[in-house]
Design an enzyme around this catalytic site. Structure first.
Site, PDB file in Angstrom:
ATOM      1  N   ASP A  14       2.631   5.382  -5.299  1.00  0.00           N
ATOM      2  CA  ASP A  14       1.513   6.239  -4.874  1.00  0.00           C
ATOM      3  C   ASP A  14       1.273   7.412  -5.819  1.00  0.00           C
ATOM      4  O   ASP A  14       0.756   8.449  -5.412  1.00  0.00           O
ATOM      5  CB  ASP A  14       1.734   6.773  -3.442  1.00  0.00           C
ATOM      6  CG  ASP A  14       2.103   5.682  -2.458  1.00  0.00           C
ATOM      7  OD1 ASP A  14       1.348   4.700  -2.390  1.00  0.00           O
ATOM      8  OD2 ASP A  14       3.145   5.806  -1.785  1.00  0.00           O
ATOM      9  N   LYS A  17      -1.630   5.597 -10.174  1.00  0.00           N
ATOM     10  CA  LYS A  17      -1.719   4.673 -11.306  1.00  0.00           C
ATOM     11  C   LYS A  17      -3.131   4.138 -11.496  1.00  0.00           C
ATOM     12  O   LYS A  17      -3.580   3.935 -12.618  1.00  0.00           O
ATOM     13  CB  LYS A  17      -0.750   3.496 -11.099  1.00  0.00           C
ATOM     14  CG  LYS A  17       0.715   3.898 -11.111  1.00  0.00           C
ATOM     15  CD  LYS A  17       1.638   2.731 -10.839  1.00  0.00           C
ATOM     16  CE  LYS A  17       1.584   2.244  -9.413  1.00  0.00           C
ATOM     17  NZ  LYS A  17       2.003   3.228  -8.408  1.00  0.00           N
ATOM     18  N   GLY A  41      -1.785  -0.316  -3.282  1.00  0.00           N
ATOM     19  CA  GLY A  41      -3.113   0.252  -3.069  1.00  0.00           C
ATOM     20  C   GLY A  41      -3.460   1.201  -4.194  1.00  0.00           C
ATOM     21  O   GLY A  41      -2.754   2.179  -4.422  1.00  0.00           O
ATOM     22  N   HIS A  42      -4.499   0.874  -4.955  1.00  0.00           N
ATOM     23  CA  HIS A  42      -4.934   1.724  -6.059  1.00  0.00           C
ATOM     24  C   HIS A  42      -6.341   2.235  -5.754  1.00  0.00           C
ATOM     25  O   HIS A  42      -7.285   1.457  -5.685  1.00  0.00           O
ATOM     26  CB  HIS A  42      -4.913   0.946  -7.377  1.00  0.00           C
ATOM     27  CG  HIS A  42      -3.532   0.520  -7.788  1.00  0.00           C
ATOM     28  ND1 HIS A  42      -3.298  -0.420  -8.746  1.00  0.00           N
ATOM     29  CD2 HIS A  42      -2.318   0.929  -7.350  1.00  0.00           C
ATOM     30  CE1 HIS A  42      -1.978  -0.582  -8.893  1.00  0.00           C
ATOM     31  NE2 HIS A  42      -1.382   0.226  -8.052  1.00  0.00           N
ATOM     32  N   THR A  43      -6.443   3.544  -5.517  1.00  0.00           N
ATOM     33  CA  THR A  43      -7.731   4.141  -5.160  1.00  0.00           C
ATOM     34  C   THR A  43      -8.357   4.787  -6.388  1.00  0.00           C
ATOM     35  O   THR A  43      -7.738   5.641  -7.034  1.00  0.00           O
ATOM     36  CB  THR A  43      -7.554   5.201  -4.052  1.00  0.00           C
ATOM     37  OG1 THR A  43      -6.944   4.571  -2.918  1.00  0.00           O
ATOM     38  CG2 THR A  43      -8.890   5.783  -3.639  1.00  0.00           C
ATOM     39  N   GLN A 233       3.457  -0.100  -7.128  1.00  0.00           N
ATOM     40  CA  GLN A 233       4.584   0.618  -6.516  1.00  0.00           C
ATOM     41  C   GLN A 233       5.195   1.603  -7.534  1.00  0.00           C
ATOM     42  O   GLN A 233       4.481   2.112  -8.373  1.00  0.00           O
ATOM     43  CB  GLN A 233       5.633  -0.357  -5.960  1.00  0.00           C
ATOM     44  CG  GLN A 233       5.208  -1.116  -4.720  1.00  0.00           C
ATOM     45  CD  GLN A 233       4.448  -2.392  -5.017  1.00  0.00           C
ATOM     46  OE1 GLN A 233       4.710  -3.098  -5.959  1.00  0.00           O
ATOM     47  NE2 GLN A 233       3.452  -2.677  -4.192  1.00  0.00           N
TER      48      GLN A 233
END
Length: 441
Positions: A14, A17, A41-43, A233
């Site tokens: 988190d 990245k 999860g990549h926002t 991760q």
């Protein structure tokens, strides 16, 4: 001459990245994801608009950039293609809704193992059975899918186009797992025919995207292209080098870029390790610098200001001070060339900021972290205090415009990690970035 840059999270995940990969893709001719699954999860925030990705590389939001999913990724075709019956939205369509063309640019390794519905069922049943001792997985089936890969019974992307082989492999896999589900966990079995029918439907959707990803990457490197390797991760969740057993099921360290794509390690030129200006962790497991100071404390303040809730699960993240001891081990594990410090602006209002510079274990000062969760649980952090800057750094894009105490804090992070800071992020948008040293230079 092209350059290969590996982007990894250097903490517990988190770290931001997705933003960094998106930022660097303007200089890359290829972007490849090398491990993990749709538990990542990549926002991305581009001109104020958010896009959340899980499997498609974050470079997809740059027009024209070829994107690859490597063999080290465990692939949920339901997530990529969507399944209205299961209420699963297509990630391909999520990207297309932003106006970006994706299907002609995305290539998927034929050697990538599949995450099946039965894997998610197993994952959730295990966590439920563990009770308070649960690992804290996302429940999406990532661990069981990697187990099948190692047990040599996985169904892989290439199997989708040999129907008899697919049915045989799927039947064997599901018979094994359904036995465990029904007899051990006392759960209902998963339906074989429905799973097979769904896989055959997904196979038609992704057929134009299936490719020998290793060969595509070899051609990019032969042409002298810049290639960006995207991890998921964080390094402290690596199956071998993390806080075992509270880890993910893949090699999140930079070595995974080679095994997860088929590109040899001598081709990897630069490793960019991403850390937050503080630290967070989702789920169970040791966290020496965690701030457990209640709903009005600094930990809660960081969580609120930093919007520290999981991209995939929306679980509240545990928050704490920057841990230089854990970071130094991560930097060594990954041969980190330079650091990215994200979310500096989250600390703007704090009067005092702490950095963990060492641990005490059984009354003795230690410079290196213990191996595994048991030792980590026992350590006592040694903190150093620095004055805060108590003024806004949000959106600043020039280093000299940062408050003096913010620059002092960053300098101290470099000193205690013995690693240069290449990039500083001062907000979620692509533009909220200070580039001190570009990895592709």
């Amino acid at each position: 001459m092209g350059k290969s840059v590996v982007v990894i999270g250097a903490q517990w995940g988190d770290e931001g990245k997705g933003k960094v990969v998106d930022l660097l893709t303007d200089r890359a001719q290829a972007v490849v994801r090398f491990q993990g699954g749709h538990n990542a999860g990549h926002t991305l925030v581009i001109k104020g608009k958010k896009t959340a990705l899980n499997l498609i590389p974050s470079g997809v939001m740059r027009e024209g950039a070829p994107c690859y999913i490597g063999n080290g990724v465990v692939l949920s075709l339901a997530h990529i293609c969507g399944n209205p019956r299961l209420g699963i939205k297509s990630e391909l369509e999520t990207v297309e809704a932003t106006g970006m063309e994706v299907r002609s640019r995305l290539k998927i390794s034929e050697a990538a193992p599949l995450v099946l519905p039965i894997h998610a069922r197993l994952d959730q049943a295990r966590e439920k059975a563990r009770g308070e001792a649960k690992i804290g997985t996302t429940g999406k089936g990532i661990g069981p899918a990697y187990e099948d890969k190692v047990a040599r019974r996985a169904v892989r992307v290439g199997d989708l186009y040999q129907r008899d082989l697919l049915a045989a492999k799927l039947g064997e896999l599901m018979a094994y797992h359904n036995f465990v589900l029904t007899h051990y966990y006392k759960e209902a079995p998963e339906d074989f025919q429905q799973t097979l029918d769904d896989l055959l439907a997904y196979a038609e959707v992704i057929k134009p995207m299936v490719a020998d990803v290793t060969e595509h990457l070899r051609q990019h490197l032969k042409r002298g292209d810049n290639v960006l390797f995207e991890g998921a991760q964080g390094a402290l969740l690596d199956i071998d080098h993390g806080t075992y057993p509270f880890v993910t099921s893949s090699n999140t360290t930079a070595g995974g870029a080679a095994t997860g794509t088929g590109v040899g390690p001598r081709e990897l030129d630069y490793v960019l390790g991403i850390v937050k200006a503080y630290a967070t962790r989702v789920g169970s497991g040791p966290f020496p610098t965690e701030l457990e100071d209640g709903p009005e404390g600094i930990g809660a303040h960081i969580r609120k200001v930093g919007d520290e809730f999981g991209t995939v699960t929306r679980r509240p993240r545990r928050c704490g001070w920057f841990d230089a001891v854990a970071a130094r081990r991560s930097i060594f594990n990954n041969s980190v060339s330079g650091l990215v410090v994200t979310k500096l602006d989250v600390l703007d209002e704090l009067e005092t900021i702490r950095i963990c510079t060492g641990y005490k274990l059984d009354g003795q000062v230690i410079e290196n972290p213990p191996i595994g969760a048991e030792g980590f649980e026992k350590v006592e952090p040694i903190f150093e205090e620095l004055p805060g800057w108590q003024s806004s750094t949000f959106g600043i894009s020039r280093y000299e415009d940062l408050p003096e105490n913010a620059r002092r804090y960053l300098k101290r992070m470099e000193e205690v990690t013995e690693t240069e800071i290449a990039i500083v992020s001062t907000g979620p948008d692509r533009e909220h970035t200070i580039v001190l040293h570009h990895p592709f230079d």
